[in-house]
Write an enzyme that holds these catalytic residues in place. Sequence first.
Site, short mmCIF file in Angstrom:
data_model
loop_
_atom_site.label_atom_id
_atom_site.label_comp_id
_atom_site.label_asym_id
_atom_site.label_seq_id
_atom_site.Cartn_x
_atom_site.Cartn_y
_atom_site.Cartn_z
N ASN A 52 0.52 -1.24 -0.17
CA ASN A 52 -0.55 -0.23 0.09
C ASN A 52 0.63 1.66 0.42
OD1 ASN A 52 -0.39 1.46 2.93
ND2 ASN A 52 0.09 -0.55 3.56
N CYS A 53 0.33 2.26 -0.49
CA CYS A 53 1.39 3.52 -0.41
C CYS A 53 0.06 4.04 -1.25
CB CYS A 53 1.64 3.58 -1.83
SG CYS A 53 0.72 3.07 -3.47
N VAL A 54 -1.25 4.40 -0.39
CA VAL A 54 -2.13 5.81 -1.33
C VAL A 54 -2.73 6.27 0.66
CG1 VAL A 54 -3.94 6.35 -1.73
CG2 VAL A 54 -2.58 4.98 -3.00
#
Lengths: 350, 426, 65
Positions: B241-243
């Site tokens: 995840n990166c958001v």
Amino acid sequence: MSKLKVVHYINQFFANIGGEEKADYPAEIRVGEVVGPGLALTQAFGDEAEIVATIVCGDSYFNENLDKAKADILAMGKEHQPDVFVAGPAFNAGRYGVACGTIADAVQEELGIPSVTAMYKENPGADMFKQKVYIVPTKNSAAGMRAAVKVLAPLALKLAKGEAIGSSAEDGYMPNGVRVNFFEQERGSKRAVKMLLKKLAGKEFETEYAMPDFDRVAPNPAVKDITKAKVALVTSGGIVPKGNPDHIESSSASRYGEYDITGVNDLTAETYETAHGGFDPVYCNEDSDRVLPVDVLRDLEKEGKIGSLHHLFYSTTGNGTAVASSKAFAAEFSKKLLADGVDAVILTST
Amino acid sequence: MKLELGHIHISDIQIAPESKIENGVLYVSEEAVKEIVLEDEKLKSVALDVAKPGESVRITPVKDVIEPRVKVEGSGGVFPGVISKVDTVGGGKTYALKGMAVVTAGKIVGFQEGIIDMTGPGAEYTPFSKLNNLVMVIDPIDNIKQHEYEKAVRFAGFKVAAYIGELARGLTPDETFEYETYTIKEGLEKFPELPRVAYVQMLQSQGLLHDTYVYGVDAKRTLSTILNPTEVMDGAIVSGNCVSACDKNTTYHHLNNPVIQDLFEQHGKTLNFVCQIITNENVYLADKQRSSDWTAKMCKLLDLDGVVVSQEGFGNPDTDLIMNCKKIEAEGVKTVIITDEYAGRDGKSQSLADADPAADAVVTGGNANQVIILPKLDKVIGTMDYITKIAGASDETLRADGSLEVELQVITGATNETGFNKLSAR
Amino acid sequence: MVHICTVTPISMTVGANRIVPAIAIPHPLGNPALDPAEEKDLRRHIVEKALAALETEVEDQTIFD
């Protein structure tokens, strides 16, 4: 380089006029005079600033003649055009603290001159004014004068120079509900472990964030007959026409959209999508009815289960959007909803 | 369980014909890396680049940041269940290449995330501006599904990080650190007087670009459970995840979890670091209730005195955070929670979406809505095509002089909630 | 107004008065695991609950389960 100008406000006690028996002392301005705690402030200002006038006012006089006292003091202050207005420190003297907060706020609001004051955190003036005026926390008696001036003077200078004020932790004022970022000496995890050790030992610790309050509204009366009602849809799920023509942001939305669904009986992957960047969008993009139930409401409308589905819906992205922004959007489009004769709203969120 | 972690300092990265590590310099063969990445038929191409601290370079959109490591002794290998076979890790000896990272970048359909500036004001807000970064900009084949592309890029990152870590196997570390936790009985006997403390780590588990994997298992499918804190040093937990970029844990954050490090520093001295508890942040209310019930139940079962709880993300996970905090406190176990804030650009709005008086000890990673101007930099690794679509950016982002007006939200790791940074707010 | 949402604790915290629980964050009024007809039925069921909530007098914040 001329010194910055300060006008200082104190009460009858700190002006050495007298105690409680002199609390009815009317407001007076002593031009060119430095009185009481003004001396400590002057020393702390060095050659950067000077007190050009000291206003003395009895605490009872101020609180019992609020309008006149305020007007008089504002006039006195205006005449001298100070770069900053300093009131107190009031320590734990309640009426003095309220007077300091009131006058500092008035000077800021009505004369546009930056103000600062100082008092003990439990002084009633603190809760009343800390959101409006910078207030430096002090000890609960004048024994804390030196410590108070140490923080009050630099903050006053910053305000006088028009410099940006940092977080409450950096510049030493009472947290006032405006969050300001800054860099600590230690990383967060270390601060957390230290805080836990203090909490476990029953020692005093300071939280970096006090839990927020949210307002409440009284419930509206129930809809008398939903089969006759005009129902509107609103969503924080970011539903927009495909292509997001209004460029609603994926997070921290600065705007909302108003979209016409006249003749639309169903939202499809070809016609609608989500702009919201905070959840897996795949299911919603396949069928936006999963977030904005247009299809079902159209059916209910045809069957006479509701009066009608309003032809406009309102949409924004909830993701990371400030409460204040959301409030402002809703205040605006609610007016339109009312003007359009909408009786009830279904709000959906993701 | 005891782990010896050897640090090998990398001062530079150079693209070279042969991959090796010599005198603290990592030489990387572009051919070799391409071969590894393009093993996956779903990927069309990869471009390799190096970004060094202080350079006028912007990397975007960033997916993951990974520190290369290699297990030299003990059971299992790094990234168990993902790259290495499933086997319990966290014991024996592992080497870590410090001062560098592998960064995956590229467009994924949807919201493109993460900016790392190697210089300028933006560099102050990300720990990754201080590393030598080996950046892989990866392109998928056409007509690929988002989920497939994300997975392929994710694995490419781990494969390359493992490949580079492997280059260090025969080296001697510059310094070595020892981390040891004990069984319940051992711990009680060794430290009868010290407060029993655990680390409760909340893992983001909400779908595409919002997932985390534990020994290869999707965290949304897990029940809250216990780990030895050294297991994550071998990559037991990896990021999917990166958001939003500011408060999602990259794999680098998991490998270098600072709560674990700071608890180990006090272990045996002022506290007994009993274990790590992981719990997820699912999209169903019942899951949130179940996970937090289990977490509180375990805190009680383990007879803990206190926990540090770290959140991941914001918005609906604020409910997971508050549920965990309330329920753990109700069991008589004291909490300190680490979160970040979304108080609006003016700092005046409520920072969290949920609240409870039990959360009286909070550490914050800062207000993610704070606006920052990122100057135009000389070079972009990746693409600026999606810059206005990143969470924390808007139509107004691109300014006439080429600078960017964005929120801290867009900067990878800026308000990290494991307490990785010094940024805070009051 | 009635608020249809999954994380009802947040709805309570921020002060909604009529709340109807939804299925999941990415699909509050849907369930992709069902076939389209079943899913639409599910959606209708939730919306009907919401309409009933609108017709119900409440004095305090109420979750219509």
